[in-house]
Design a protein around this motif. Structure first.
Motif, PDB file in Angstrom:
ATOM      1  N   GLN A  95       0.825  -1.206   0.000  1.00 18.19           N
ATOM      2  CA  GLN A  95       0.000   0.000   0.000  1.00 18.19           C
ATOM      3  C   GLN A  95       0.858   1.254   0.000  1.00 18.19           C
ATOM      4  OE1 GLN A  95      -0.350  -2.768   1.794  1.00 18.19           O
ATOM      5  NE2 GLN A  95      -2.328  -2.853   2.859  1.00 18.19           N
ATOM      6  N   ARG A 112       1.277   3.002  -6.184  1.00 18.58           N
ATOM      7  CA  ARG A 112       0.857   3.786  -7.340  1.00 18.58           C
ATOM      8  C   ARG A 112       1.195   2.988  -8.589  1.00 18.58           C
ATOM      9  NH1 ARG A 112       2.959   7.698  -3.873  1.00 18.58           N
ATOM     10  NH2 ARG A 112       1.455   9.282  -3.239  1.00 18.58           N
ATOM     11  N   ASN A 113       0.225   2.869  -9.455  1.00 16.47           N
ATOM     12  CA  ASN A 113       0.390   2.002 -10.619  1.00 16.47           C
ATOM     13  C   ASN A 113       0.934   2.743 -11.843  1.00 16.47           C
ATOM     14  OD1 ASN A 113      -0.561  -0.291  -9.261  1.00 16.47           O
ATOM     15  ND2 ASN A 113      -2.671   0.328  -9.623  1.00 16.47           N
ATOM     16  N   SER A 163       2.736   3.227 -17.189  1.00 18.84           N
ATOM     17  CA  SER A 163       2.129   2.225 -16.312  1.00 18.84           C
ATOM     18  C   SER A 163       3.217   1.321 -15.763  1.00 18.84           C
ATOM     19  CB  SER A 163       1.096   1.405 -17.081  1.00 18.84           C
ATOM     20  OG  SER A 163       0.668   0.284 -16.337  1.00 18.84           O
ATOM     21  N   PRO A 166      -7.265   1.484 -16.143  1.00 13.95           N
ATOM     22  CA  PRO A 166      -7.305   1.790 -14.700  1.00 13.95           C
ATOM     23  C   PRO A 166      -6.099   2.595 -14.230  1.00 13.95           C
ATOM     24  CG  PRO A 166      -7.844  -0.515 -15.098  1.00 13.95           C
ATOM     25  CD  PRO A 166      -7.335   0.031 -16.394  1.00 13.95           C
ATOM     26  N   ASP A 167      -4.916   2.312 -14.758  1.00  8.18           N
ATOM     27  CA  ASP A 167      -3.731   3.049 -14.331  1.00  8.18           C
ATOM     28  C   ASP A 167      -3.804   4.507 -14.771  1.00  8.18           C
ATOM     29  OD1 ASP A 167      -2.923   0.639 -13.357  1.00  8.18           O
ATOM     30  OD2 ASP A 167      -1.317   0.314 -14.799  1.00  8.18           O
ATOM     31  N   GLU A 216      -6.310   6.294 -12.575  1.00  7.71           N
ATOM     32  CA  GLU A 216      -5.694   6.583 -11.272  1.00  7.71           C
ATOM     33  C   GLU A 216      -4.776   7.786 -11.370  1.00  7.71           C
ATOM     34  OE1 GLU A 216      -2.633   4.618  -7.991  1.00  7.71           O
ATOM     35  OE2 GLU A 216      -3.284   3.446  -9.720  1.00  7.71           O
ATOM     36  N   TRP A 237      -7.021  11.050 -11.267  1.00  3.30           N
ATOM     37  CA  TRP A 237      -7.610  11.454  -9.996  1.00  3.30           C
ATOM     38  C   TRP A 237      -6.558  11.738  -8.939  1.00  3.30           C
ATOM     39  CZ3 TRP A 237      -6.860   8.737  -5.557  1.00  3.30           C
ATOM     40  CH2 TRP A 237      -6.670   7.349  -5.598  1.00  3.30           C
ATOM     41  N   ARG A 238      -5.408  11.074  -9.017  1.00 10.16           N
ATOM     42  CA  ARG A 238      -4.321  11.418  -8.088  1.00 10.16           C
ATOM     43  C   ARG A 238      -3.717  12.779  -8.433  1.00 10.16           C
ATOM     44  NH1 ARG A 238      -2.357   7.761  -4.424  1.00 10.16           N
ATOM     45  NH2 ARG A 238      -2.926   5.566  -4.682  1.00 10.16           N
ATOM     46  N   THR A 253     -11.088   4.703 -20.013  1.00  8.25           N
ATOM     47  CA  THR A 253     -10.632   5.572 -18.929  1.00  8.25           C
ATOM     48  C   THR A 253     -11.689   6.611 -18.588  1.00  8.25           C
ATOM     49  OG1 THR A 253      -8.320   5.287 -19.591  1.00  8.25           O
ATOM     50  CG2 THR A 253      -8.841   7.193 -18.227  1.00  8.25           C
ATOM     51  N   ARG A 273     -16.349   7.494 -11.194  1.00  6.19           N
ATOM     52  CA  ARG A 273     -15.772   7.999  -9.948  1.00  6.19           C
ATOM     53  C   ARG A 273     -16.324   9.373  -9.581  1.00  6.19           C
ATOM     54  NH1 ARG A 273     -11.813   7.496  -6.287  1.00  6.19           N
ATOM     55  NH2 ARG A 273     -10.873   9.406  -5.476  1.00  6.19           N
TER      56      ARG A 273
END
Length: 648
Positions: free
Chosen positions: A118, A122-123, A140, A351-352, A355, A358-359, A398, A405
């Motif tokens: 965790q 980060r992917n 990625s 998904p990467d 992410e 949003w990050r 994406t 989200r």
């Protein structure tokens, strides 16, 4: 209530039952992540607190040949060693600010409490172009294969950022107003994408003006401004046939290979036996009846068909022939990596990338809270997305994830009935990021994908984009035939596998009237039809700006008019030239440079100039952009159908 975080006693000792797994895991992180990124530093911190593992005879050579294990006895010693390893603390300023004793303590606490995954979870990784400070590269962290390592960007060209928080700080500090993300398509490994993206970055940042009046920046094909960022995104694509991961899979997993061969042989044996029974028990007796007819008997004797059929049935040749054919066909599909890339694009790449967005939005918000010099209210940042081929499929997936989200707004209202302010709010994918333009270049997306009742969640996500541009080509034979073959078994309908959005072309509604409007068409082999039949769900297709690039030299090598019978001949000629052009022979080098599927991104082409115009323009007016496109394509074979031409 604050929880006291205490590091484990130092130096740490390996556990006998997990030493091999733990040491290999740490070394894999070091090998597959960028130096001085967040994950890399945390793995190095843990390594520095351990002695070399038992039977360790391969010290790292990436940092002057020093052994990565130090058996440090204190946090201060680890921090000192990290600072010694950093080549330039001024360049890696975020590392210098973030990595302190508290950071090291948290990393060791996460390791000791089985939360290290965790902690580094980060992917993706972010790199900054050392040549152009407003150009970045996002990759990625997924590898093309379980047994293959990642290829990192050239450290001389791209500097790894600490993490996305550093990018968020750069965005806020420089007042970024626009982000453009460009991703690649099928069969584009990192060793191909990194140099191509670098060439694009050089071309986009070169100030090449069209207008002679340098004061008229609105009419110039100008470079990206410092507040306009260009980001390349690489997902784990794989090169067909020659990719190391393909053959490593076979060598590392022989048991699975034998199982596959056994199952395939079983099916081939069953089917072959049925064919043999039909041949032996029914076909030959029926055919032998014709031996009594004089004319057929002579032909029978001349061809010796009866003897051949009996030998085939007697010696059972049909079974091994069928089995070998299936083996070749199945492994052929695998080494072409089309379906492998499609899986990675949807399940890893999308998904990467979601992410990352949003990050990044959260990182920008954090700088607004913590940064003393940051403005209290940062303006929205327009986000453009450019997807080529399978990368276009990745982008729409994406957008679906981001739409889920940040809330779904179906916007199922009559066109024009909603206020512009509401449309603007529906385009946000976070607090600061605003979806603006979506550019799909030769998208490997089923034409049916956007129709009502077929993946409606993607339609809803795509309608968040304020402008959509489609660059397509009827001459793209790679897109015409490869997806049809690769998706024949997995698409819900034959039409989905046969008609791709990237093969749409424009044709006059009345071919005899040069002033009649264009209509989007799609071709199968000999015939063509309207790309979509107008229905109540026609609004998404009406929002597209169509750029038909079928006849430009970058994506077409055969100069011939399209007719009902010339289409297959044009495809065959283009494919032949494309293969010859790809061969490392003197003949191939003498042929004109073109790419049926990816020529849109040649930096000296009109299509790339249009892309540059779309992402470098500071105007929000679709009408003004359309006017500039008309000016750019004047006298060229590109056909243009603006989104509003059918709304009047």
């Amino acid at each position: 209530m604050n929880t006291q975080i205490t590091p484990p006693p130092l130096p740490q000792e390996w556990k006998a039952e997990s030493v091999d797994n733990d040491s290999r895991w740490l070394e894999s992180i070091i090998k597959n992540t960028a130096p001085f990124s967040d994950a890399w530093i945390k793995a190095r911190i843990v390594q520095l607190t351990y002695p070399p593992p038992p039977n360790y005879h391969n010290p790292s050579r990436e940092l002057g040949g020093d052994c990565p294990y130090l058996a440090a006895s204190s946090i201060a010693e680890v921090l000192e060693r990290l600072h010694d390893l950093c080549p330039d603390r001024a360049v890696y300023s975020f590392f210098d600010r973030q990595v302190d004793e508290a950071y090291i303590t948290r990393a060791l606490f996460a390791w000791d409490n089985h939360k290290f995954t965790q902690s580094i979870g980060r992917n993706f990784e972010v790199f900054q172009d050392r040549t152009h400070p407003n150009v970045f590269l996002v990759t990625s962290t997924a590898t093309p294969s379980l047994d293959a390592d990642r290829k990192l960007p050239d450290p001389g060209r791209f500097r790894p950022l600490f993490n996305v928080d550093e990018l968020g700080a750069i965005v806020a500090e420089r007042g970024c107003e626009q982000l453009t993300l460009r991703t690649h398509g099928y069969a584009t490994p990192s060793k191909i994408f990194y140099p191509l993206f670098s060439q694009e970055a050089d071309a986009l940042t070169a100030d090449d003006r069209i207008s002679g009046d340098t004061r008229d920046r609105s009419r110039s094909d100008r470079a990206l401004n410092p507040n306009q960022f260009y980001i390349g995104y690489h997902w784990p694509s794989e090169q067909p046939i020659t990719s190391a991961g393909l053959w490593t899979d076979f060598s590392q997993h022989r048991g699975i290979l034998w199982k596959f061969t056994f199952v395939l042989g079983g099916f081939a044996g069953i089917l072959g036996t049925l064919i043999w029974i039909l041949l032996k028990g029914f076909a030959l007796p029926i055919l032998s009846l014709g031996h009594a007819i004089p004319g057929i008997a002579q032909l029978w004797e001349w061809l010796k068909f009866g003897e051949t059929a009996k030998v085939a049935a007697t010696w059972y040749w049909i079974v091994p022939t069928l089995f070998l054919f299936w083996i070749v066909m199945m492994h052929g599909f695998r080494i072409l990596v089309y379906q492998r890339d499609l899986y990675r694009a949807i399940h890893y790449g999308s998904p990467d990338l979601a992410e990352f967005f949003w990050r990044l939005d959260a990182a920008i918000a954090q700088t607004e809270v913590e940064g003393e010099g940051s403005p209290k209210h940062l303006p929205p940042i327009r986000v453009n997305a450019i997807g080529h081929s399978m990368g276009a499929c990745l982008l729409v997936n994406t957008l679906r994830i981001l739409s889920d989200r940040f809330g779904k707004d179906d916007l199922d209202v009559e066109i024009g009935a909603q206020l512009d302010r509401d449309d603007l709010e529906a385009s946000y994918i976070g607090k600061y990021l605003l979806l603006d333009k979506l550019v799909l270049a030769s998208p490997d997306i089923p034409l049916e994908f956007l129709r009502e009742g077929r993946n409606n969640y993607v339609r809803s996500a795509m309608r968040r984009c304020r402008q959509i541009y489609l660059m397509s080509s009827d001459r793209d034979a790679v897109l015409r035939y490869m997806p049809t073959l690769g998706n024949w078994f997995i698409e819900p309908s034959i039409e989905m596998s046969g008609y791709r959005l990237g093969n749409v072309f424009l044709q006059r509604q009345n071919p005899e009237d040069p002033n009649s409007r264009y209509v989007p068409k799609i071709r199968n082999m000999f015939e063509w039809q309207e790309a979509v039949i107008p229905t109540s769900a026609y609004d998404l297709f009406r929002r597209f700006n169509y750029l038909d690039c079928s006849e430009i030299e970058a994506v077409n090598g055969i100069r011939a008019n399209l007719t009902h019978w010339s289409g297959p001949a044009i495809d065959l000629g283009n494919m032949t030239l494309f293969v010859l052009r790809s061969l490392p022979l003197s003949l191939g080098s003498k042929l004109p440079e073109f790419d049926l599927h990816g020529g849109y991104f040649f930096t000296d082409t009109l299509t790339f100039r249009i892309i540059r115009l779309l992402i470098a323009s500071e105007t929000d007016s679709p009408e003004e952009l359309q006017e500039r496109i008309w000016e750019a394509i004047a006298g060229s074979p590109i056909r243009f159908l603006p989104s509003d031409s059918r709304l009047r």
